[in-house]
Design a protein around this motif. Structure first.
Motif, PDB file in Angstrom:
ATOM      1  N   PRO A 289      29.093  32.411  36.325  1.00 60.18           N
ATOM      2  CA  PRO A 289      30.370  31.723  36.422  1.00 60.18           C
ATOM      3  C   PRO A 289      30.653  32.626  37.715  1.00 60.18           C
ATOM      4  O   PRO A 289      31.056  33.906  37.642  1.00 60.18           O
ATOM      5  N   GLY A 290      31.437  32.031  38.943  1.00 53.95           N
ATOM      6  CA  GLY A 290      31.794  32.004  40.098  1.00 53.95           C
ATOM      7  C   GLY A 290      31.275  33.429  40.557  1.00 53.95           C
ATOM      8  O   GLY A 290      31.496  34.612  41.626  1.00 53.95           O
ATOM      9  N   ALA A 291      29.885  33.033  41.085  1.00 50.50           N
ATOM     10  CA  ALA A 291      29.099  34.277  41.264  1.00 50.50           C
ATOM     11  C   ALA A 291      29.092  34.053  43.246  1.00 50.50           C
ATOM     12  O   ALA A 291      28.795  35.265  43.649  1.00 50.50           O
ATOM     13  N   ALA A 292      29.587  33.622  43.378  1.00 50.09           N
ATOM     14  CA  ALA A 292      29.444  33.486  44.825  1.00 50.09           C
ATOM     15  C   ALA A 292      30.989  34.468  45.150  1.00 50.09           C
ATOM     16  O   ALA A 292      30.930  35.308  46.517  1.00 50.09           O
ATOM     17  N   GLU A 293      31.991  33.868  44.186  1.00 48.37           N
ATOM     18  CA  GLU A 293      33.244  35.199  44.661  1.00 48.37           C
ATOM     19  C   GLU A 293      32.935  36.553  43.920  1.00 48.37           C
ATOM     20  O   GLU A 293      33.157  37.820  44.674  1.00 48.37           O
ATOM     21  N   GLU A 294      32.416  36.845  43.557  1.00 43.52           N
ATOM     22  CA  GLU A 294      31.986  38.318  42.154  1.00 43.52           C
ATOM     23  C   GLU A 294      31.012  39.117  43.990  1.00 43.52           C
ATOM     24  O   GLU A 294      30.892  40.157  43.745  1.00 43.52           O
ATOM     25  N   VAL A 295      29.651  38.086  43.970  1.00 45.82           N
ATOM     26  CA  VAL A 295      28.860  38.988  45.094  1.00 45.82           C
ATOM     27  C   VAL A 295      29.751  39.613  46.163  1.00 45.82           C
ATOM     28  O   VAL A 295      29.609  40.003  46.992  1.00 45.82           O
TER      29      VAL A 295
END
Length: 572
Positions: A289-295
């Motif tokens: 969940p929210g992978a793009a922002e976390e990466v």
């Protein structure tokens, strides 16, 4: 439970049974003995007389005449039970006092603050290493579940409790409570106990961002360099352990399910190790969940991720795994299930069939024992054709040798890694340069040089009015001015000279390690331009070294002095 504990439990059970038998025989014998008494005893009278057998004061036995055999037996067995109970009470009281004194008078031991999973795991590891361990925490009647450790009840933030555990004479204090603010307070209190050299103290901080911020403040501290106060994060340590034990070297993507906090630590460590091995870029598929922002945040904090990992992201939780995985074209070489919720992690590993590709599937858990027994040693459950493995963060990272590697040690490692990368870029080889080896393979003398350089970073930054900050909260770009490079290079040379002179080195026109002579052991003004360039290179590499460790340099305006009575800087 050990053999002595089993024997003690058996004896206690035996005397407990003897007490019941004595009560039964005493009651039966008293009924027979007092059958013709006038007035006849009531039921309560008989029970009272029966209990008096245990305190050696049974009134009916004062009368003359023979006693029934049950009463004859009970009048000896009941006092025997009483004597055993008194002896056991004395043993427990004296044992508790002995352990309390041993804890207070201990020296060179380890103090573990906290009786949770981390405290238990760390205490167990320390005991296995032959260390004396004192555990602080929990009520007096709730000792730790690790055999062979001493227990002190109380709040470890209280210096009196720490002294009761002998912390002022300990080799190290580990603050392992769940609340990071409590651990910071414990570490600070312990650090101030020692006379002369403070006690090394290590505080567990579960939040990676807060842990990094506390490390930055420690590095910027003006305290003596030999004082050891550090903060550790289990997820970071565990990621390093896992990838050093099982490095990613094959073809195919790495599948990372879940990103915080273990998944993020794995991604950073994977990129770091790929860079050290110069093994080429590794494809990584992140599903969280929210992978793009976390990466994106991780890339800003650790820019080398983008240099060594081709990361694709899918914003999906455990419920959205199946359609994503069914559409994957390449078979993953490794699957890491990193959800913080163990139930979600286990459910995904056991129910999402597209994960069963034959690649190793490592599931992050807090403690492995319950899972390892069910899927492994006990053979109760099948382990997906041998691919399912459990990695217990607390047990794997709760090791003293990992925790004791403080932030200075990590920066020393980063300095050496940068040095090796620079040598390789210049075409040097390990055959020509013996220092081009992994940090673990360096001699203690070589490691000491890197540690001293790392410990001096805060002093250098204070010279130019700068501080460290976690990379997530700092500007991306920083560069020293030419004047700053020259000033800091001079400071670096003076540090280097002081370090070697303290170890018996002197000036010599040619380097001679056996005789401890070096041509650069001169004043900065007398140093060759080649020697000055080495110090300048060490300074200009500093932002990159710190960035590797998750820090960036930030310039801070000089604080105004507050002057009472008005004037510049006054508060009105």
């Amino acid at each position: 439970m050990g053999e002595a504990g089993s024997i003690r439990s058996s004896v206690m059970a035996g005397f407990g049974l003897l007490a019941l038998v004595s009560l039964a025989l005493g009651y039966a014998g008293l009924r027979l003995h007092l059958a013709g008494a006038d007035p006849a005893p009531t039921l309560l009278d008989l029970v009272y007389y029966d209990l008096q057998l245990f305190v050696l004061d049974p009134q009916p036995l004062d009368a003359p005449g023979p006693l029934p055999w049950p009463l004859e037996v009970a009048r000896f067995t009941a006092p025997a039970v009483t004597i055993y109970a008194l002896a056991e009470t004395v043993r427990l009281l004296l044992g508790a006092e002995y352990r309390r004194l041993r804890a207070r008078e201990a020296s060179g031991h380890a103090v573990v603050c906290g009786t949770g999973p981390l405290g238990q795991a760390l205490a167990q590891r320390l005991r296995e290493a032959g260390r004396t361990v004192v555990v602080i925490g929990g009520p007096a009647g709730d000792p730790p579940r690790v055999r062979g450790v001493f227990h002190v009840a109380g709040d470890a933030r209280d210096p009196h409790v720490l002294r009761a555990a002998g912390a002022h004479r300990a080799r190290a204090v580990y603050a392992c409570e769940d609340d990071p603010t409590v651990n910071v307070a414990i570490a600070a209190a312990a650090h101030g106990l020692g006379r002369g050299t403070p006690v090394p103290a290590y505080a567990y901080v579960s939040d990676p961002g807060l842990c990094s911020a506390l490390r930055a403040r420690r590095l910027n501290s003006a305290g003596p360099r030999e004082h050891r106060l550090d903060f550790f994060n289990l997820e970071e340590l565990a990621a390093r352990v896992l990838l050093l034990r099982e490095p990613v070297t094959g073809d195919g993507p790495v599948l990372l399910l879940g990103l915080r906090h273990f998944g993020a630590a794995l991604l950073v460590e994977l990129a770091r190790q790929c860079r050290l091995r110069a093994a080429g870029r590794v494809p990584v598929c992140v599903v969280a969940p929210g992978a793009a922002e976390e990466v994106a945040a991780l890339r800003r904090t650790y820019p080398f991720i983008a240099d060594w990992c081709d990361v694709t992201v899918h914003d999906a939780g455990p419920d959205g795994l199946r359609p994503l995985l069914e559409g994957m074209k390449e078979r993953p070489q490794r699957v890491y299930v990193c959800y913080g919720d163990e139930r979600a992690a286990l459910t995904a590993a056991l129910t999402v069939a597209p994960l069963w590709t034959g690649a190793p599937m490592i599931v992050r858990v807090g403690q492995r024992r319950m899972f390892a027994e069910a899927f492994g040693t006990a053979g109760l459950l099948e382990d997906v054709a041998g691919t399912l493995r459990f990695f217990a963060v607390t047990e794997e990272a709760g090791r003293p040798e990992l925790i004791d590697e403080d932030v200075i040690e990590r920066l020393a490692r980063a300095i050496h890694e940068r040095y090796v990368m620079g040598c390789a870029a210049r075409g040097e080889t390990p055959e020509r340069n013996a220092s081009m080896v992994p940090y673990e393979a360096l001699t203690e003398a070589k490691k000491g040089q890197n540690r001293d350089q790392a410990a001096h970073i805060g002093a250098k930054l204070r010279m130019i009015g700068a501080v460290l900050a976690p990379s997530t909260d700092a500007p991306a770009e920083f560069a020293f001015t030419d004047d700053e490079i020259e000033r800091l290079a001079g400071a670096e040379h003076r540090r280097w000279v002081e370090y070697f002179e303290k170890r018996g080195w002197t000036y010599g026109p040619e380097r001679d390690d056996a005789a401890k002579r070096h041509p650069d052991l001169v004043d900065w003004n007398d140093l060759t331009e080649e020697g000055r360039d080495k110090d300048r290179a060490a300074v200009t590499a500093l932002p990159a070294v710190l960035e590797d460790a998750g820090f960036r340099i930030v310039r801070v305006p000089a604080a105004s002095r507050l002057r009472p009575g008005g004037g510049r800087g006054a508060v009105t």
